[in-house]
Design an enzyme around this catalytic site. Structure first.
Site, PDB file in Angstrom:
ATOM      1  N   HIS A  72       0.836  -1.200   0.000  1.00  0.00           N
ATOM      2  CA  HIS A  72       0.000   0.000   0.000  1.00  0.00           C
ATOM      3  C   HIS A  72       0.870   1.249   0.000  1.00  0.00           C
ATOM      4  O   HIS A  72       1.715   1.411   0.865  1.00  0.00           O
ATOM      5  CB  HIS A  72      -0.924   0.017   1.222  1.00  0.00           C
ATOM      6  CG  HIS A  72      -2.148  -0.821   1.037  1.00  0.00           C
ATOM      7  ND1 HIS A  72      -3.312  -0.582   1.708  1.00  0.00           N
ATOM      8  CD2 HIS A  72      -2.383  -1.879   0.228  1.00  0.00           C
ATOM      9  CE1 HIS A  72      -4.226  -1.472   1.323  1.00  0.00           C
ATOM     10  NE2 HIS A  72      -3.678  -2.275   0.444  1.00  0.00           N
ATOM     11  N   TYR A 201      -9.191   6.062   7.038  1.00  0.00           N
ATOM     12  CA  TYR A 201      -9.352   6.484   8.433  1.00  0.00           C
ATOM     13  C   TYR A 201     -10.345   7.642   8.441  1.00  0.00           C
ATOM     14  O   TYR A 201     -10.072   8.690   7.853  1.00  0.00           O
ATOM     15  CB  TYR A 201      -8.017   6.959   9.015  1.00  0.00           C
ATOM     16  CG  TYR A 201      -7.016   5.850   9.274  1.00  0.00           C
ATOM     17  CD1 TYR A 201      -6.223   5.326   8.248  1.00  0.00           C
ATOM     18  CD2 TYR A 201      -6.831   5.333  10.556  1.00  0.00           C
ATOM     19  CE1 TYR A 201      -5.294   4.321   8.498  1.00  0.00           C
ATOM     20  CE2 TYR A 201      -5.903   4.337  10.821  1.00  0.00           C
ATOM     21  CZ  TYR A 201      -5.143   3.835   9.782  1.00  0.00           C
ATOM     22  OH  TYR A 201      -4.222   2.843  10.047  1.00  0.00           O
ATOM     23  N   PRO A 293      -4.585   1.154  18.602  1.00  0.00           N
ATOM     24  CA  PRO A 293      -4.289   0.615  17.271  1.00  0.00           C
ATOM     25  C   PRO A 293      -4.370   1.600  16.093  1.00  0.00           C
ATOM     26  O   PRO A 293      -3.968   1.244  14.989  1.00  0.00           O
ATOM     27  CB  PRO A 293      -5.329  -0.503  17.096  1.00  0.00           C
ATOM     28  CG  PRO A 293      -6.414  -0.195  18.057  1.00  0.00           C
ATOM     29  CD  PRO A 293      -5.802   0.558  19.182  1.00  0.00           C
ATOM     30  N   LYS A 297       0.898   0.335  15.043  1.00  0.00           N
ATOM     31  CA  LYS A 297       2.299   0.239  15.472  1.00  0.00           C
ATOM     32  C   LYS A 297       2.633  -0.967  16.345  1.00  0.00           C
ATOM     33  O   LYS A 297       3.810  -1.317  16.493  1.00  0.00           O
ATOM     34  CB  LYS A 297       2.685   1.503  16.255  1.00  0.00           C
ATOM     35  CG  LYS A 297       2.868   2.729  15.375  1.00  0.00           C
ATOM     36  CD  LYS A 297       4.211   2.708  14.686  1.00  0.00           C
ATOM     37  CE  LYS A 297       4.299   3.659  13.517  1.00  0.00           C
ATOM     38  NZ  LYS A 297       4.081   3.041  12.207  1.00  0.00           N
ATOM     39  N   TYR A 385       4.007   6.702   9.919  1.00  0.00           N
ATOM     40  CA  TYR A 385       3.168   5.552   9.574  1.00  0.00           C
ATOM     41  C   TYR A 385       3.994   4.449   8.914  1.00  0.00           C
ATOM     42  O   TYR A 385       3.815   3.264   9.202  1.00  0.00           O
ATOM     43  CB  TYR A 385       2.028   5.991   8.653  1.00  0.00           C
ATOM     44  CG  TYR A 385       0.894   4.991   8.572  1.00  0.00           C
ATOM     45  CD1 TYR A 385      -0.226   5.114   9.385  1.00  0.00           C
ATOM     46  CD2 TYR A 385       0.946   3.903   7.690  1.00  0.00           C
ATOM     47  CE1 TYR A 385      -1.266   4.189   9.334  1.00  0.00           C
ATOM     48  CE2 TYR A 385      -0.077   2.972   7.632  1.00  0.00           C
ATOM     49  CZ  TYR A 385      -1.186   3.122   8.450  1.00  0.00           C
ATOM     50  OH  TYR A 385      -2.208   2.203   8.395  1.00  0.00           O
TER      51      TYR A 385
HETATM   52  P1  RFL Z   1       1.027 -11.138  21.765  1.00  0.00           P
HETATM   53  O1  RFL Z   1       0.636 -11.238  20.354  1.00  0.00           O
HETATM   54  O2  RFL Z   1      -0.001 -10.736  22.767  1.00  0.00           O
HETATM   55  O3  RFL Z   1       1.639 -12.544  22.174  1.00  0.00           O
HETATM   56  C1  RFL Z   1       1.907 -12.903  23.519  1.00  0.00           C
HETATM   57  C2  RFL Z   1       1.865 -14.409  23.614  1.00  0.00           C
HETATM   58  O4  RFL Z   1       2.250 -14.816  24.909  1.00  0.00           O
HETATM   59  C3  RFL Z   1       1.387 -15.847  25.332  1.00  0.00           C
HETATM   60  N1  RFL Z   1       1.439 -15.880  26.806  1.00  0.00           N
HETATM   61  C4  RFL Z   1       2.069 -16.850  27.522  1.00  0.00           C
HETATM   62  N2  RFL Z   1       2.756 -17.926  27.126  1.00  0.00           N
HETATM   63  C5  RFL Z   1       3.283 -18.728  28.090  1.00  0.00           C
HETATM   64  N3  RFL Z   1       3.139 -18.476  29.419  1.00  0.00           N
HETATM   65  C6  RFL Z   1       2.454 -17.402  29.862  1.00  0.00           C
HETATM   66  N4  RFL Z   1       2.327 -17.159  31.150  1.00  0.00           N
HETATM   67  C7  RFL Z   1       1.890 -16.516  28.870  1.00  0.00           C
HETATM   68  N5  RFL Z   1       1.171 -15.367  28.943  1.00  0.00           N
HETATM   69  C8  RFL Z   1       0.901 -15.010  27.679  1.00  0.00           C
HETATM   70  C9  RFL Z   1       0.052 -15.462  24.746  1.00  0.00           C
HETATM   71  O5  RFL Z   1      -0.847 -16.551  24.665  1.00  0.00           O
HETATM   72  C10 RFL Z   1       0.471 -14.936  23.396  1.00  0.00           C
HETATM   73  O6  RFL Z   1       0.482 -15.954  22.415  1.00  0.00           O
HETATM   74  O7  RFL Z   1       2.254 -10.150  21.991  1.00  0.00           O
HETATM   75  P2  RFL Z   1       3.485  -9.772  21.005  1.00  0.00           P
HETATM   76  O8  RFL Z   1       4.136 -11.001  20.467  1.00  0.00           O
HETATM   77  O9  RFL Z   1       4.273  -8.783  21.768  1.00  0.00           O
HETATM   78  O10 RFL Z   1       2.801  -9.077  19.750  1.00  0.00           O
HETATM   79  C11 RFL Z   1       2.181  -7.824  19.863  1.00  0.00           C
HETATM   80  C12 RFL Z   1       1.040  -7.715  18.855  1.00  0.00           C
HETATM   81  O11 RFL Z   1       0.206  -8.853  18.960  1.00  0.00           O
HETATM   82  C13 RFL Z   1       0.202  -6.449  19.066  1.00  0.00           C
HETATM   83  O12 RFL Z   1       1.034  -5.354  19.401  1.00  0.00           O
HETATM   84  C14 RFL Z   1      -0.596  -6.066  17.801  1.00  0.00           C
HETATM   85  O13 RFL Z   1      -1.572  -7.034  17.522  1.00  0.00           O
HETATM   86  C15 RFL Z   1      -1.268  -4.709  17.982  1.00  0.00           C
HETATM   87  N6  RFL Z   1      -2.129  -4.343  16.844  1.00  0.00           N
HETATM   88  C16 RFL Z   1      -1.594  -3.851  15.679  1.00  0.00           C
HETATM   89  N7  RFL Z   1      -0.269  -3.748  15.534  1.00  0.00           N
HETATM   90  C17 RFL Z   1       0.264  -3.324  14.352  1.00  0.00           C
HETATM   91  O14 RFL Z   1       1.477  -3.212  14.228  1.00  0.00           O
HETATM   92  N8  RFL Z   1      -0.511  -2.992  13.260  1.00  0.00           N
HETATM   93  C18 RFL Z   1      -1.856  -3.090  13.324  1.00  0.00           C
HETATM   94  O15 RFL Z   1      -2.517  -2.849  12.305  1.00  0.00           O
HETATM   95  C19 RFL Z   1      -2.448  -3.494  14.576  1.00  0.00           C
HETATM   96  N9  RFL Z   1      -3.780  -3.617  14.676  1.00  0.00           N
HETATM   97  C20 RFL Z   1      -3.507  -4.526  16.925  1.00  0.00           C
HETATM   98  C21 RFL Z   1      -4.314  -4.146  15.815  1.00  0.00           C
HETATM   99  C22 RFL Z   1      -4.097  -5.071  18.036  1.00  0.00           C
HETATM  100  C23 RFL Z   1      -5.464  -5.227  18.074  1.00  0.00           C
HETATM  101  N10 RFL Z   1      -5.967  -5.828  19.234  1.00  0.00           N
HETATM  102  C24 RFL Z   1      -6.893  -6.887  19.225  1.00  0.00           C
HETATM  103  C25 RFL Z   1      -5.339  -5.560  20.504  1.00  0.00           C
HETATM  104  C26 RFL Z   1      -5.676  -4.276  15.845  1.00  0.00           C
HETATM  105  C27 RFL Z   1      -6.262  -4.800  16.973  1.00  0.00           C
HETATM  106  C28 RFL Z   1      -7.750  -4.891  16.970  1.00  0.00           C
HETATM  107  C1  PHB Z   2      -6.084  -3.872  10.617  1.00  0.00           C
HETATM  108  O1  PHB Z   2      -6.118  -4.122   9.398  1.00  0.00           O
HETATM  109  O2  PHB Z   2      -6.426  -4.691  11.473  1.00  0.00           O
HETATM  110  C2  PHB Z   2      -5.626  -2.523  11.065  1.00  0.00           C
HETATM  111  C3  PHB Z   2      -5.121  -1.636  10.135  1.00  0.00           C
HETATM  112  C4  PHB Z   2      -4.711  -0.378  10.534  1.00  0.00           C
HETATM  113  C5  PHB Z   2      -4.798  -0.024  11.875  1.00  0.00           C
HETATM  114  C6  PHB Z   2      -5.284  -0.913  12.808  1.00  0.00           C
HETATM  115  C7  PHB Z   2      -5.704  -2.181  12.404  1.00  0.00           C
HETATM  116  O3  PHB Z   2      -4.420   1.233  12.245  1.00  0.00           O
END
Ligand code: RFL
Ligand code: PHB
Length: 391
Positions: A72, A201, A293, A297, A385
């Site tokens: 993108h 957005y 989110p 990041k 971004y």
């Molecule tokens: P995770 O993915 O939470 O993984 C942590 C893992 O640790 C396990 N765990 C354990 N394992 C063993 N023993 C224990 N005691 C444990 N406790 C926990 C868990 O089961 C899990 O598997 O953390 P990590 O690896 O640091 O990754 C971070 C990302 O997942 C998170 O920052 C992103 O998803 C945030 N986020 C976004 N980030 C982006 O860069 N771009 C995006 O577009 C974006 N969109 C989003 C998002 C997060 C969202 N939510 C649901 C919070 C959109 C959403 C809706």
């Molecule tokens: C997504 O596709 O899940 C997404 C994209 C951009 C954002 C957050 C989530 O800023």
């Protein structure tokens, strides 16, 4: 059991770290509390910064991403029925982002780890990290109903916001910084081609909305909803009607509707834990910091942390110098705080707080108008971004 690096958590941070260490010839063991299907299906991030794409490729984990990921070159900002496109390559000297879901990144890394890497145990829950500032820290964990101990040279807590690793750092040595927001995102997945070829957005008096995608045939959309909302309160028709209102424009753009296959609510917070290291225990990803989110990041920050750790440990092995390990926390935190700032800016520019005053609304519009009329303002957004440099 004994290993060089004990990794808690098989999210993007833990999985990529295991891969990077494996490529550097350093052994590790990954403990993940959930089962494989859960980790592979947890819907979350969708946007990979240019730097993240480069890291995955260099780690030999980019093959499917290069085939199926969508490059993108911009995003659209929408408000008051008007549209403004931000052109990333033109503003950043050629940088872009890639739409490739976190679920897919995790599937690719799990497959590689099981084929070529060290042990990765699912349904293995870390209970505690012991002796983090001694020479040989331990992870106490439970797997298949039995408690065991993993002896390590280093422990990396990649266990997310709810994890146990950071509890091993004495409270008097830590500081946390937090901001909660009085709203959440209702996210849906829908079997319908995205209504626009780039992310949209939207700021609206009824609240924020985001149009994203998972593939050319699957849309991912988000609506700002009040904090504490239950996804079941929203019928499919109500979701589509609300999205259509918030995305409305003066031209002939239309929101395509289709069957909704998933609905969930995500709370929103900014949160940082300092420092990110104590002795031989290091924190990476959501275990150390959370961003709202809107800046996309979270996953990209997690990648930055583990790249920094893998480099530092490789340097230690090759030179005997602790210098980069000692610099781990401040190096990561510089980048973390820039992402916190950007995510906060995007959140407050686009969301409508329940207690927003007419003054706040005018300021939001002025910020959006500034982006549409100033190349300097647009460049700042495009640079942030597409990603802050890793070093
Ligand atoms: P995770 O993915 O939470 O993984 C942590 C893992 O640790 C396990 N765990 C354990 N394992 C063993 N023993 C224990 N005691 C444990 N406790 C926990 C868990 O089961 C899990 O598997 O953390 P990590 O690896 O640091 O990754 C971070 C990302 O997942 C998170 O920052 C992103 O998803 C945030 N986020 C976004 N980030 C982006 O860069 N771009 C995006 O577009 C974006 N969109 C989003 C998002 C997060 C969202 N939510 C649901 C919070 C959109 C959403 C809706
Ligand atoms: C997504 O596709 O899940 C997404 C994209 C951009 C954002 C957050 C989530 O800023």
């Amino acid at each position: 059991m004994r290993t060089t690096v004990g990794i808690i958590g098989a999210g993007p941070a833990g999985l990529l770290l295991a891969r990077l260490l494996n490529r550097a010839g350093i052994d590790s063991v990954v403990l993940e509390s959930r089962d494989r299907a859960y980790v592979e299906q947890r819907q979350r991030a969708g946007i990979l910064e240019q730097g993240t794409v480069d890291v995955l490729r260099a780690a030999g984990a980019g093959e499917r991403m290069d085939r199926e990921g969508l490059r993108h070159d911009g995003i659209e900002l929408r408000h008051d029925r008007t549209r403004h496109r931000v052109d990333f390559p033109a503003l950043t000297g050629g940088r872009s982002v890639t739409v490739y879901a976190q679920t897919e990144v995790c599937k690719d890394l799990i497959a590689l780890q099981l084929k070529e890497g060290g042990p990765l145990f699912f349904e293995a829950e870390a209970l505690a990290v012991e002796d983090p500032d001694g020479d040989s820290p331990r992870i106490r964990y439970r797997h298949q109903g039995r408690e065991s101990v993993l002896h390590c040279d280093y422990v990396v807590g990649c266990d997310g916001f709810w994890g146990v690793a950071r509890r091993a750092i004495p409270e008097e040595l830590t500081r946390t910084f937090e901001r909660a927001y009085p709203f959440a995102w209702l996210g849906i997945l829908a079997d319908v081609p995205p209504s626009h070829d780039e992310l949209v957005y939207a700021r609206h008096d009824r609240g924020f909305a985001l149009l994203s995608m998972r593939s050319p045939s699957v849309s991912r959309l988000y609506l700002q909803v009040p904090d504490g909302t239950d996804a079941e309160e929203w019928s499919d028709d109500a979701v589509w009607a609300e999205l259509a209102q918030r995305f409305e424009t003066d031209d002939d753009w239309r929101l395509e509707r289709g069957p909704i296959t998933q609905k969930s609510v995500t709370p929103m917070r900014s949160w940082v834990h300092e420092p990110m290291r104590h002795g031989r225990l290091f924190l990476a990803g959501d275990a150390a910091h959370i961003v709202p989110p809107a800046g996309a990041k979270g996953l990209n920050l997690a990648v930055g942390d583990v790249v920094t750790f893998a480099r530092a440990l490789t340097h230690r092995r090759d030179t005997g110098s602790e210098e980069l390990l000692d610099a781990y926390s401040p190096t990561c935190l510089r980048r973390v705080w820039q992402a916190e700032r950007f995510s906060y800016d995007m959140t407050t520019m686009l969301h409508r707080a329940p207690d927003a005053t007419p003054f706040d609304d005018r300021i939001q519009r002025a910020r959006l108008a500034r982006l549409a009329s100033s190349r300097a303002a647009e460049t700042e957004l495009a640079q942030a971004y597409t990603g802050f440099p890793l070093d």
